[in-house]
Design a protein around this motif. Structure first.
Motif, PDB file in Angstrom:
ATOM      1  N   THR A  82      46.286  69.119  80.100  1.00 56.45           N
ATOM      2  CA  THR A  82      46.420  68.543  78.770  1.00 56.45           C
ATOM      3  C   THR A  82      47.887  68.636  78.364  1.00 56.45           C
ATOM      4  N   TYR A  83      48.417  67.502  77.943  1.00 56.42           N
ATOM      5  CA  TYR A  83      49.818  67.412  77.542  1.00 56.42           C
ATOM      6  C   TYR A  83      49.898  67.230  76.032  1.00 56.42           C
ATOM      7  N   ALA A  84      50.701  68.065  75.384  1.00 57.71           N
ATOM      8  CA  ALA A  84      51.024  67.879  73.968  1.00 57.71           C
ATOM      9  C   ALA A  84      52.357  67.145  73.942  1.00 57.71           C
ATOM     10  N   ILE A  85      52.326  65.921  73.448  1.00 56.91           N
ATOM     11  CA  ILE A  85      53.504  65.054  73.428  1.00 56.91           C
ATOM     12  C   ILE A  85      54.022  65.011  72.002  1.00 56.91           C
ATOM     13  N   THR A  86      55.242  65.488  71.792  1.00 55.37           N
ATOM     14  CA  THR A  86      55.839  65.522  70.465  1.00 55.37           C
ATOM     15  C   THR A  86      56.949  64.488  70.406  1.00 55.37           C
ATOM     16  N   VAL A  87      56.905  63.642  69.369  1.00 57.75           N
ATOM     17  CA  VAL A  87      57.903  62.584  69.209  1.00 57.75           C
ATOM     18  C   VAL A  87      58.390  62.584  67.765  1.00 57.75           C
ATOM     19  N   GLU A  88      59.706  62.654  67.598  1.00 53.10           N
ATOM     20  CA  GLU A  88      60.317  62.573  66.273  1.00 53.10           C
ATOM     21  C   GLU A  88      60.833  61.158  66.056  1.00 53.10           C
ATOM     22  N   THR A  89      60.625  60.648  64.849  1.00 55.27           N
ATOM     23  CA  THR A  89      61.266  59.405  64.415  1.00 55.27           C
ATOM     24  C   THR A  89      62.364  59.798  63.441  1.00 55.27           C
ATOM     25  N   THR A  90      63.556  59.255  63.632  1.00 56.73           N
ATOM     26  CA  THR A  90      64.700  59.649  62.798  1.00 56.73           C
ATOM     27  C   THR A  90      64.515  59.191  61.353  1.00 56.73           C
ATOM     28  N   CYS A  91      65.433  59.623  60.497  1.00 60.05           N
ATOM     29  CA  CYS A  91      65.371  59.294  59.077  1.00 60.05           C
ATOM     30  C   CYS A  91      66.216  58.073  58.715  1.00 60.05           C
ATOM     31  N   THR A  92      66.766  57.405  59.701  1.00 62.24           N
ATOM     32  CA  THR A  92      67.578  56.216  59.460  1.00 62.24           C
ATOM     33  C   THR A  92      66.723  55.118  58.835  1.00 62.24           C
ATOM     34  N   LYS A  93      67.308  54.361  57.906  1.00 60.01           N
ATOM     35  CA  LYS A  93      66.586  53.242  57.296  1.00 60.01           C
ATOM     36  C   LYS A  93      66.154  52.270  58.394  1.00 60.01           C
ATOM     37  N   GLY A  94      64.883  51.893  58.380  1.00 58.34           N
ATOM     38  CA  GLY A  94      64.363  50.976  59.378  1.00 58.34           C
ATOM     39  C   GLY A  94      64.029  51.630  60.710  1.00 58.34           C
ATOM     40  N   ALA A  95      63.957  52.960  60.742  1.00 57.55           N
ATOM     41  CA  ALA A  95      63.699  53.670  62.001  1.00 57.55           C
ATOM     42  C   ALA A  95      62.233  53.630  62.411  1.00 57.55           C
ATOM     43  N   ASP A  96      61.328  53.383  61.457  1.00 56.62           N
ATOM     44  CA  ASP A  96      59.898  53.444  61.750  1.00 56.62           C
ATOM     45  C   ASP A  96      59.416  52.182  62.463  1.00 56.62           C
ATOM     46  N   THR A  97      58.248  52.291  63.073  1.00 55.85           N
ATOM     47  CA  THR A  97      57.658  51.139  63.754  1.00 55.85           C
ATOM     48  C   THR A  97      56.143  51.190  63.672  1.00 55.85           C
ATOM     49  N   SER A  98      55.537  50.023  63.693  1.00 55.17           N
ATOM     50  CA  SER A  98      54.080  49.942  63.846  1.00 55.17           C
ATOM     51  C   SER A  98      53.749  49.301  65.194  1.00 55.17           C
ATOM     52  N   ASN A  99      54.781  49.069  66.011  1.00 55.95           N
ATOM     53  CA  ASN A  99      54.598  48.506  67.345  1.00 55.95           C
ATOM     54  C   ASN A  99      53.883  49.482  68.267  1.00 55.95           C
ATOM     55  N   HIS A 100      53.473  48.982  69.427  1.00 55.30           N
ATOM     56  CA  HIS A 100      52.876  49.833  70.440  1.00 55.30           C
ATOM     57  C   HIS A 100      53.982  50.580  71.163  1.00 55.30           C
ATOM     58  N   VAL A 101      53.781  51.876  71.337  1.00 54.66           N
ATOM     59  CA  VAL A 101      54.728  52.715  72.059  1.00 54.66           C
ATOM     60  C   VAL A 101      54.014  53.290  73.276  1.00 54.66           C
ATOM     61  N   SER A 102      54.627  53.115  74.443  1.00 58.75           N
ATOM     62  CA  SER A 102      54.119  53.703  75.677  1.00 58.75           C
ATOM     63  C   SER A 102      55.083  54.794  76.119  1.00 58.75           C
ATOM     64  N   ILE A 103      54.566  55.751  76.872  1.00 61.53           N
ATOM     65  CA  ILE A 103      55.415  56.833  77.367  1.00 61.53           C
ATOM     66  C   ILE A 103      55.092  57.063  78.838  1.00 61.53           C
ATOM     67  N   ARG A 104      56.131  57.386  79.582  1.00 58.26           N
ATOM     68  CA  ARG A 104      56.003  57.686  81.009  1.00 58.26           C
ATOM     69  C   ARG A 104      56.841  58.946  81.250  1.00 58.26           C
ATOM     70  N   PHE A 105      56.241  59.929  81.900  1.00 60.05           N
ATOM     71  CA  PHE A 105      56.967  61.161  82.191  1.00 60.05           C
ATOM     72  C   PHE A 105      56.444  61.758  83.479  1.00 60.05           C
ATOM     73  N   GLY A 106      57.182  62.717  84.028  1.00 62.60           N
ATOM     74  CA  GLY A 106      56.729  63.349  85.250  1.00 62.60           C
ATOM     75  C   GLY A 106      57.722  64.351  85.787  1.00 62.60           C
ATOM     76  N   ASP A 107      57.464  64.750  87.038  1.00 63.57           N
ATOM     77  CA  ASP A 107      58.288  65.780  87.667  1.00 63.57           C
ATOM     78  C   ASP A 107      59.033  65.212  88.871  1.00 63.57           C
ATOM     79  N   SER A 108      59.797  66.065  89.523  1.00 60.28           N
ATOM     80  CA  SER A 108      60.602  65.604  90.657  1.00 60.28           C
ATOM     81  C   SER A 108      59.790  65.461  91.941  1.00 60.28           C
ATOM     82  N   SER A 109      58.467  65.739  91.895  1.00 62.01           N
ATOM     83  CA  SER A 109      57.598  65.525  93.057  1.00 62.01           C
ATOM     84  C   SER A 109      56.838  64.215  92.952  1.00 62.01           C
ATOM     85  N   SER A 110      57.358  63.284  92.173  1.00 56.55           N
ATOM     86  CA  SER A 110      56.761  61.958  91.984  1.00 56.55           C
ATOM     87  C   SER A 110      55.389  61.993  91.333  1.00 56.55           C
ATOM     88  N   ASN A 111      55.093  63.018  90.553  1.00 56.38           N
ATOM     89  CA  ASN A 111      53.890  63.027  89.734  1.00 56.38           C
ATOM     90  C   ASN A 111      54.224  62.288  88.445  1.00 56.38           C
TER      91      ASN A 111
END
Length: 153
Positions: free
Chosen positions: A7-36
């Motif tokens: 189980t991965y807890a994914i934490t994402v901050e959105t900055t406070c800059t005007k217009g920084a927010d989104t309602s678009n779809h966001v995808s994330i890809r992450f892994g390790d150096s063993s190609s996982n």
């Protein structure tokens, strides 16, 4: 031998800059150096908590969309386990509006030693392309493409 899940807890901050927010779809890809490689197509639908950046308390009683300006959202995703610490993270914004994330971090709940450091963005993401940080110490890139890096003198 069966593949175990983490189980991965994914934490994402959105900055406070005007217009920084989104309602678009966001995808994330992450892994390790063993190609996982772990891929979450619609991170928006996996949200579990909104964290207050100034207070450690969780603001679960406030129903709000993820990726609003000045917020830190936490998502949970279960997938195959990484074998080494998470060392790359890419975000992809799909839609028409802009988004300016501040940082992202992956915590592996079953193995805290596999969790990532913070990956900093602090700029508007380009749309419809993977954009991120790779600090892995390996020869192959995170998307499974295997090629030799060219070095120019």
């Amino acid at each position: 031998m069966s593949q175990r899940n983490c189980t991965y807890a994914i934490t994402v901050e959105t900055t406070c800059t005007k217009g920084a927010d989104t309602s678009n779809h966001v995808s994330i890809r992450f892994g390790d150096s063993s190609s996982n490689n772990i891929l979450v197509h619609r991170l928006n639908s996996k949200r579990v908590k909104r964290l207050d950046p100034l207070e450690p308390q969780v603001l679960d009683d406030v129903p709000i969309k993820p990726f609003q300006a000045c917020t830190i959202d936490q998502f949970e995703h279960t997938s195959k386990c990484v074998e080494l610490p998470v060392c790359y993270l890419y975000l992809k914004l799909t839609g028409d509006d802009d988004w300016r994330p501040g940082f992202a971090q992956i915590r592996v709940l079953e193995g805290p030693h596999l969790s990532s450091n913070y990956f900093y963005f602090r700029r508007y993401l380009p749309r419809n392309v993977w954009h991120g940080v790779d600090v892995c110490d390996n020869k192959s890139p995170p998307f499974g493409l295997n090629y030799k890096r060219k070095v120019f003198d």
